[in-house]
Write a protein that holds these residues in place. Sequence first.
Motif, PDB file in Angstrom:
ATOM      1  N   ALA A  74       0.828  -1.210   0.000  1.00 57.32           N
ATOM      2  CA  ALA A  74       0.000   0.000   0.000  1.00 57.32           C
ATOM      3  C   ALA A  74       0.863   1.260   0.000  1.00 57.32           C
ATOM      4  O   ALA A  74       0.469   2.293  -0.549  1.00 57.32           O
ATOM      5  CB  ALA A  74      -0.922  -0.002   1.204  1.00 57.32           C
ATOM      6  N   LYS A  75       2.044   1.154   0.604  1.00 56.46           N
ATOM      7  CA  LYS A  75       2.963   2.295   0.652  1.00 56.46           C
ATOM      8  C   LYS A  75       4.038   2.207  -0.424  1.00 56.46           C
ATOM      9  O   LYS A  75       4.910   3.072  -0.497  1.00 56.46           O
ATOM     10  CB  LYS A  75       3.617   2.377   2.029  1.00 56.46           C
ATOM     11  CG  LYS A  75       2.642   2.657   3.164  1.00 56.46           C
ATOM     12  CD  LYS A  75       3.364   2.731   4.501  1.00 56.46           C
ATOM     13  CE  LYS A  75       2.375   3.039   5.625  1.00 56.46           C
ATOM     14  NZ  LYS A  75       3.057   3.108   6.957  1.00 56.46           N
ATOM     15  N   ASN A  76       3.980   1.125  -1.226  1.00 53.82           N
ATOM     16  CA  ASN A  76       4.984   0.913  -2.277  1.00 53.82           C
ATOM     17  C   ASN A  76       6.400   0.988  -1.692  1.00 53.82           C
ATOM     18  O   ASN A  76       7.294   1.633  -2.256  1.00 53.82           O
ATOM     19  CB  ASN A  76       4.826   1.927  -3.410  1.00 53.82           C
ATOM     20  CG  ASN A  76       5.242   1.353  -4.751  1.00 53.82           C
ATOM     21  OD1 ASN A  76       5.229   0.141  -4.977  1.00 53.82           O
ATOM     22  ND2 ASN A  76       5.615   2.228  -5.676  1.00 53.82           N
ATOM     23  N   THR A  77       6.568   0.314  -0.582  1.00 54.05           N
ATOM     24  CA  THR A  77       7.808   0.413   0.191  1.00 54.05           C
ATOM     25  C   THR A  77       8.258  -0.972   0.654  1.00 54.05           C
ATOM     26  O   THR A  77       7.425  -1.805   1.027  1.00 54.05           O
ATOM     27  CB  THR A  77       7.611   1.330   1.413  1.00 54.05           C
ATOM     28  OG1 THR A  77       7.225   2.631   0.969  1.00 54.05           O
ATOM     29  CG2 THR A  77       8.895   1.450   2.230  1.00 54.05           C
ATOM     30  N   VAL A  78       9.558  -1.183   0.598  1.00 53.81           N
ATOM     31  CA  VAL A  78      10.173  -2.389   1.162  1.00 53.81           C
ATOM     32  C   VAL A  78      11.033  -1.965   2.341  1.00 53.81           C
ATOM     33  O   VAL A  78      11.664  -0.902   2.302  1.00 53.81           O
ATOM     34  CB  VAL A  78      11.020  -3.120   0.104  1.00 53.81           C
ATOM     35  CG1 VAL A  78      11.882  -4.206   0.733  1.00 53.81           C
ATOM     36  CG2 VAL A  78      10.122  -3.729  -0.964  1.00 53.81           C
ATOM     37  N   PHE A  79      11.046  -2.783   3.372  1.00 56.03           N
ATOM     38  CA  PHE A  79      11.769  -2.451   4.594  1.00 56.03           C
ATOM     39  C   PHE A  79      12.904  -3.430   4.854  1.00 56.03           C
ATOM     40  O   PHE A  79      12.852  -4.591   4.428  1.00 56.03           O
ATOM     41  CB  PHE A  79      10.815  -2.489   5.791  1.00 56.03           C
ATOM     42  CG  PHE A  79       9.650  -1.562   5.671  1.00 56.03           C
ATOM     43  CD1 PHE A  79       8.396  -2.038   5.298  1.00 56.03           C
ATOM     44  CD2 PHE A  79       9.801  -0.212   5.915  1.00 56.03           C
ATOM     45  CE1 PHE A  79       7.320  -1.194   5.165  1.00 56.03           C
ATOM     46  CE2 PHE A  79       8.720   0.654   5.796  1.00 56.03           C
ATOM     47  CZ  PHE A  79       7.482   0.162   5.416  1.00 56.03           C
ATOM     48  N   LEU A  80      13.904  -2.945   5.552  1.00 55.66           N
ATOM     49  CA  LEU A  80      14.972  -3.803   6.068  1.00 55.66           C
ATOM     50  C   LEU A  80      15.065  -3.530   7.569  1.00 55.66           C
ATOM     51  O   LEU A  80      15.544  -2.465   7.973  1.00 55.66           O
ATOM     52  CB  LEU A  80      16.305  -3.505   5.380  1.00 55.66           C
ATOM     53  CG  LEU A  80      17.495  -4.307   5.900  1.00 55.66           C
ATOM     54  CD1 LEU A  80      17.317  -5.798   5.568  1.00 55.66           C
ATOM     55  CD2 LEU A  80      18.813  -3.787   5.310  1.00 55.66           C
ATOM     56  N   GLN A  81      14.557  -4.455   8.357  1.00 50.86           N
ATOM     57  CA  GLN A  81      14.650  -4.348   9.803  1.00 50.86           C
ATOM     58  C   GLN A  81      15.969  -4.955  10.241  1.00 50.86           C
ATOM     59  O   GLN A  81      16.235  -6.131   9.959  1.00 50.86           O
ATOM     60  CB  GLN A  81      13.491  -5.092  10.471  1.00 50.86           C
ATOM     61  CG  GLN A  81      13.557  -5.121  11.990  1.00 50.86           C
ATOM     62  CD  GLN A  81      13.359  -3.753  12.619  1.00 50.86           C
ATOM     63  OE1 GLN A  81      12.488  -3.000  12.186  1.00 50.86           O
ATOM     64  NE2 GLN A  81      14.165  -3.428  13.632  1.00 50.86           N
ATOM     65  N   MET A  82      16.784  -4.165  10.918  1.00 48.73           N
ATOM     66  CA  MET A  82      18.108  -4.609  11.338  1.00 48.73           C
ATOM     67  C   MET A  82      18.178  -4.609  12.860  1.00 48.73           C
ATOM     68  O   MET A  82      17.930  -3.576  13.492  1.00 48.73           O
ATOM     69  CB  MET A  82      19.182  -3.690  10.759  1.00 48.73           C
ATOM     70  CG  MET A  82      19.122  -3.572   9.250  1.00 48.73           C
ATOM     71  SD  MET A  82      20.523  -2.679   8.562  1.00 48.73           S
ATOM     72  CE  MET A  82      20.273  -1.051   9.265  1.00 48.73           C
ATOM     73  N   ASN A  83      18.513  -5.748  13.422  1.00 46.86           N
ATOM     74  CA  ASN A  83      18.588  -5.921  14.869  1.00 46.86           C
ATOM     75  C   ASN A  83      19.999  -6.340  15.271  1.00 46.86           C
ATOM     76  O   ASN A  83      20.790  -6.787  14.435  1.00 46.86           O
ATOM     77  CB  ASN A  83      17.579  -6.969  15.322  1.00 46.86           C
ATOM     78  CG  ASN A  83      16.163  -6.625  14.914  1.00 46.86           C
ATOM     79  OD1 ASN A  83      15.708  -5.492  15.064  1.00 46.86           O
ATOM     80  ND2 ASN A  83      15.440  -7.615  14.397  1.00 46.86           N
ATOM     81  N   SER A  84      20.289  -6.189  16.551  1.00 50.02           N
ATOM     82  CA  SER A  84      21.592  -6.583  17.106  1.00 50.02           C
ATOM     83  C   SER A  84      22.740  -6.024  16.267  1.00 50.02           C
ATOM     84  O   SER A  84      23.667  -6.740  15.894  1.00 50.02           O
ATOM     85  CB  SER A  84      21.679  -8.118  17.175  1.00 50.02           C
ATOM     86  OG  SER A  84      20.640  -8.653  17.955  1.00 50.02           O
ATOM     87  N   LEU A  85      22.666  -4.754  15.993  1.00 50.12           N
ATOM     88  CA  LEU A  85      23.665  -4.135  15.116  1.00 50.12           C
ATOM     89  C   LEU A  85      25.034  -4.090  15.779  1.00 50.12           C
ATOM     90  O   LEU A  85      25.162  -3.926  17.012  1.00 50.12           O
ATOM     91  CB  LEU A  85      23.210  -2.736  14.723  1.00 50.12           C
ATOM     92  CG  LEU A  85      22.081  -2.723  13.685  1.00 50.12           C
ATOM     93  CD1 LEU A  85      21.411  -1.363  13.622  1.00 50.12           C
ATOM     94  CD2 LEU A  85      22.611  -3.121  12.316  1.00 50.12           C
ATOM     95  N   GLU A  86      26.046  -4.236  14.934  1.00 52.86           N
ATOM     96  CA  GLU A  86      27.443  -4.270  15.372  1.00 52.86           C
ATOM     97  C   GLU A  86      28.219  -3.200  14.621  1.00 52.86           C
ATOM     98  O   GLU A  86      27.793  -2.776  13.533  1.00 52.86           O
ATOM     99  CB  GLU A  86      28.028  -5.649  15.067  1.00 52.86           C
ATOM    100  CG  GLU A  86      27.244  -6.811  15.640  1.00 52.86           C
ATOM    101  CD  GLU A  86      27.637  -8.134  14.999  1.00 52.86           C
ATOM    102  OE1 GLU A  86      28.389  -8.123  14.001  1.00 52.86           O
ATOM    103  OE2 GLU A  86      27.186  -9.184  15.504  1.00 52.86           O
ATOM    104  N   PRO A  87      29.356  -2.778  15.150  1.00 52.33           N
ATOM    105  CA  PRO A  87      30.161  -1.786  14.420  1.00 52.33           C
ATOM    106  C   PRO A  87      30.485  -2.223  12.987  1.00 52.33           C
ATOM    107  O   PRO A  87      30.575  -1.378  12.089  1.00 52.33           O
ATOM    108  CB  PRO A  87      31.423  -1.676  15.274  1.00 52.33           C
ATOM    109  CG  PRO A  87      30.942  -1.952  16.667  1.00 52.33           C
ATOM    110  CD  PRO A  87      29.901  -3.028  16.506  1.00 52.33           C
ATOM    111  N   GLY A  88      30.618  -3.519  12.772  1.00 53.68           N
ATOM    112  CA  GLY A  88      30.894  -4.029  11.436  1.00 53.68           C
ATOM    113  C   GLY A  88      29.749  -3.846  10.458  1.00 53.68           C
ATOM    114  O   GLY A  88      29.920  -4.070   9.252  1.00 53.68           O
TER     115      GLY A  88
END
Length: 126
Positions: A74-88
């Motif tokens: 409906a929003k013509n959007t794709v998401f990338l949910q990123m968890n437990s992020l690291e400096p790398g």
Amino acid sequence: VQLQASGGGLVQPGGSLRLSCKASGFSLDRYGIGWFRQAPGKEREGLGCIGMRDINIKYGDSAKGRFVISRDNAKNTVFLQMNSLEPGDTATYYCAKDYDYYCGSNWYVKNAYESWGQGTLVTVSS
């Protein structure tokens, strides 16, 4: 045809971010959409791909277990949910439109994609 990635920023290690990839000029739900990232001095790395109507979703090793790709047609959007992020995980993140409606065996290859968004910078640091 235009893609615009957004949602990047500064986040502490262990934190989360959700990136958005909004399309204009075409319907995202008719194509595979890939997510990539590129850190300074490194090659562009494929993180994952989501096919039309979620027909298939693929993840690269860096994303498995931590990142999730989804879409809101409906929003013509794709998401990338990123968890437990690291400096790398610090990099510029890009979304891209596949030539086809599904994520093929070469989904992690840059040449599999027809057009790219401008990228959004994610910095993971304390």
